[in-house]
Write a protein that holds these residues in place. Structure first.
Motif, short mmCIF file in Angstrom:
data_model
loop_
_atom_site.label_atom_id
_atom_site.label_comp_id
_atom_site.label_asym_id
_atom_site.label_seq_id
_atom_site.Cartn_x
_atom_site.Cartn_y
_atom_site.Cartn_z
N ALA A 30 -22.54 65.00 -3.18
CA ALA A 30 -21.24 65.72 -3.16
C ALA A 30 -20.47 64.55 -3.61
CB ALA A 30 -20.86 66.11 -1.72
N THR A 31 -19.26 65.12 -4.47
CA THR A 31 -18.18 63.85 -5.03
C THR A 31 -17.01 64.51 -4.63
OG1 THR A 31 -19.78 63.48 -6.72
CG2 THR A 31 -17.21 63.05 -6.93
N ARG A 32 -16.11 64.08 -3.80
CA ARG A 32 -14.73 64.34 -3.71
C ARG A 32 -13.87 63.66 -4.55
NH1 ARG A 32 -11.03 63.67 1.97
NH2 ARG A 32 -9.33 65.02 1.26
N ASP A 92 -7.75 57.06 2.62
CA ASP A 92 -9.11 56.52 2.50
C ASP A 92 -10.00 57.50 2.07
OD1 ASP A 92 -8.35 54.08 3.55
OD2 ASP A 92 -8.69 54.39 5.52
N LEU A 93 -10.86 57.30 1.07
CA LEU A 93 -12.10 58.06 0.96
C LEU A 93 -13.23 57.57 1.95
CD1 LEU A 93 -11.96 58.87 -2.75
CD2 LEU A 93 -11.74 60.42 -1.23
N THR A 94 -13.90 58.34 2.69
CA THR A 94 -14.94 58.01 3.39
C THR A 94 -15.96 59.05 3.46
OG1 THR A 94 -14.12 59.08 5.10
CG2 THR A 94 -13.49 56.87 4.99
N GLU A 95 -17.04 58.51 3.74
CA GLU A 95 -18.08 59.53 3.62
C GLU A 95 -17.92 60.80 4.77
OE1 GLU A 95 -23.26 59.69 4.28
OE2 GLU A 95 -22.23 57.91 4.52
N GLU A 96 -17.34 60.57 5.71
CA GLU A 96 -17.11 61.48 6.77
C GLU A 96 -16.16 62.50 5.88
OE1 GLU A 96 -17.00 58.43 7.30
OE2 GLU A 96 -18.81 58.30 8.64
N GLY A 97 -15.30 61.93 5.52
CA GLY A 97 -14.29 62.91 4.56
C GLY A 97 -15.02 63.64 3.73
N VAL A 98 -15.74 63.18 2.85
CA VAL A 98 -16.63 64.00 1.81
C VAL A 98 -17.26 65.17 2.59
CG1 VAL A 98 -18.17 63.92 -0.01
CG2 VAL A 98 -16.97 62.12 0.24
N ALA A 132 -14.93 67.73 3.57
CA ALA A 132 -14.45 68.58 2.30
C ALA A 132 -15.71 69.60 2.14
CB ALA A 132 -14.18 67.81 1.39
N VAL A 133 -16.94 69.31 2.16
CA VAL A 133 -18.25 70.18 1.86
C VAL A 133 -18.01 71.11 3.02
CG1 VAL A 133 -20.65 70.30 1.96
CG2 VAL A 133 -19.63 68.57 1.03
N GLY A 134 -17.86 70.92 4.21
CA GLY A 134 -17.94 71.88 5.35
C GLY A 134 -16.58 72.88 5.12
N HIS A 135 -15.49 72.40 4.57
CA HIS A 135 -14.31 73.18 4.25
C HIS A 135 -14.49 74.25 3.31
CE1 HIS A 135 -10.30 74.56 3.26
NE2 HIS A 135 -10.48 74.00 1.94
#
Length: 451
Positions: free
Chosen positions: A118-120, A127-133, A136-139
């Motif tokens: 996945a790419t955000r 901050d761009l973090t793995e948790e944030g990506v 976003a997938v979950g959203h």
């Protein structure tokens, strides 16, 4: 806010063992490109580029290169299609008012060789973090969205209906597009006369039909069905343009470019009840047809001649092969080229498209003569039909098919389908009309319309 594009790509645990893109990834408003067990889907819209006219490819190329030049890219997967990716669709004609576009999504999910990521993408300075990506997938894949639920902000506004539309043979209605069948056959006959007069060698004529669906259009289901049934094709969805094309205009990976050229078509229904196997019939009637082979030779010569200035080595099949699809057989040839380093740069996807499009397979030859005759005879603005559709990434990789076997979703209940045929001296109007119906079949079946 910052004007600098920032992206983070992380691996995902997604099971694609069932074949193709997992169906839960596909929504009505998705940007989609898939074939077999590989593909990309994009969600939301961060920004887009729009253009019309003869310079649309080069203008898009400049926009994309400027966008990624200063981009802050973190990529933990490093495969073609990771990092920033834009999905695109371009008008067939340089004279068309239809708007060509590159769309940069907010999130891209990709699958290739059994690996998923996945790419955000953002212009924000947070901050761009793995948790944030993963969030976003979950959203974007929250329950209810998998089957074409409520559109998210930023998706293409094509008026999709919520939920699955249960279509049967009586649910859809077809009507003539720009020309009636009789008028289109007359256009074919006129085209043949021009060819016999020596004004051109080949002409490609398209026609449209309009499908009205009272139950509503379900783009997600259309994409799922096309991807499942037409595994040898590239299934695409960009801003209301949907389809499954068997023809690759240009695929670039590193310095290697590949194309798949099709010309010469046989309806598989023609083999019903004949002696021998269906493939034996195809070999005899399609590969053994002087008219079909001549049409194919024109198409392959057109592409290789246009690609040659950008290549330091090129090879293609000495003989076309028969591509077997659920609805038709095609004469097909694959071309592979090593791209040349021109003034310190390898040509980009969009620069190659600018040189290659339109090929003889979708326009005719000579190109200028065929293009002018198309405008005279079709009485149709093709819009994105037979134009390039696909994606590109920041590393220069990309896949661009020709938007065939497809349709444009015009509103919540209306879909315009397109199909075309290569016309040469031996073409018969009735046979060409029948071929268009064979080419409409993938979209009609995916829409739930039986004819």
């Amino acid at each position: 806010m910052t004007s600098t594009l920032r992206t983070l790509t992380v691996p995902l645990d997604v099971d694609s063992s069932s074949g193709g893109l997992p169906s839960f990834l596909v929504r009505d408003d998705v940007l989609c490109w898939s074939r077999r067990e590989a593909g990309l889907v994009g969600y939301g819209e961060l920004t887009r580029f729009s253009a019309t006219g003869p310079e649309r490819f080069l203008e898009a190329d400049i926009w994309w290169r400027h966008l990624i030049l200063e981009a802050d890219i973190t990529d933990h997967v490093e495969l073609p299609g990771t990092g920033p990716v834009a999905f695109g669709s371009f008008a067939f004609s340089k004279t068309s008012p239809h708007i060509s576009r590159l769309i940069l999504p907010e999130l891209v999910i990709g699958i290739r060789d059994g690996r998923a990521w996945a790419t955000r993408l953002t212009f924000d300075d947070g901050d761009l973090t793995e948790e944030g990506v993963l969030a976003a997938v979950g959203h974007w894949l929250k329950p209810g969205d998998a089957d074409g639920g409520e559109q998210a902000a930023g998706g293409p506004d094509v008026g999709m209906s919520p939920g699955l539309a249960a279509l049967d043979g009586s649910a859809g209605r077809l009507s003539s597009g720009s020309l009636s069948e009789a008028a289109w056959m007359e256009a074919v006959a006129n085209g043949v006369e021009e060819i016999r007069a020596g004004k051109l060698e080949k002409l490609v004529l398209a026609r449209d039909v309009v499908a009205t669906l009272p139950e509503g259009v379900n783009a997600a289901e259309v994409l799922r069905q096309l991807a499942a049934r037409y595994r040898e094709c590239w299934t695409y969805g960009v801003d209301g343009l949907v389809g499954a094309t068997p023809e690759m205009l240009i695929q670039v990976e590193g310095r290697t470019a590949q194309a798949r050229v099709l010309a010469g078509t046989l309806d598989r229904r023609d083999a019903e009840g004949v002696d021998g196997s269906p493939m034996e019939y195809a070999e005899r009637v399609l590969a053994g047809s002087e008219k079909q082979r001549h049409e194919h030779e024109i198409a392959i010569d057109s592409l290789t001649r246009q690609l040659a200035p950008f290549s330091e080595a090129m090879n293609s099949h000495s003989e076309p092969f028969i591509l077997e699809l659920p609805n038709v057989w095609h004469l097909a040839s694959d071309v592979k080229a090593e791209l040349a380093d021109i003034e310190g740069h390898v040509p980009t996807c969009l620069a190659l498209i600018n040189a290659l499009h339109p090929t003889a397979a979708v326009c005719g030859t000579p190109t200028l003569v065929a293009g002018a005759l198309i405008r005279k005879l079709e009485h149709l603005d093709r819009g994105p039909y037979a134009g390039p559709v696909g994606w590109l990434d920041a590393a220069g990789n990309g896949e661009w098919g020709i938007a065939l076997r497809g349709a444009v979703i015009e509103d919540a209940n209306t879909v315009r389908l397109y199909a075309g045929c290569g016309i040469v001296e031996g073409s018969q109007p009735e046979a060409e009309l029948a071929e268009t119906w064979a080419k409409f079949r993938p979209m009609l079946e995916a829409l739930g319309i039986r004819r």
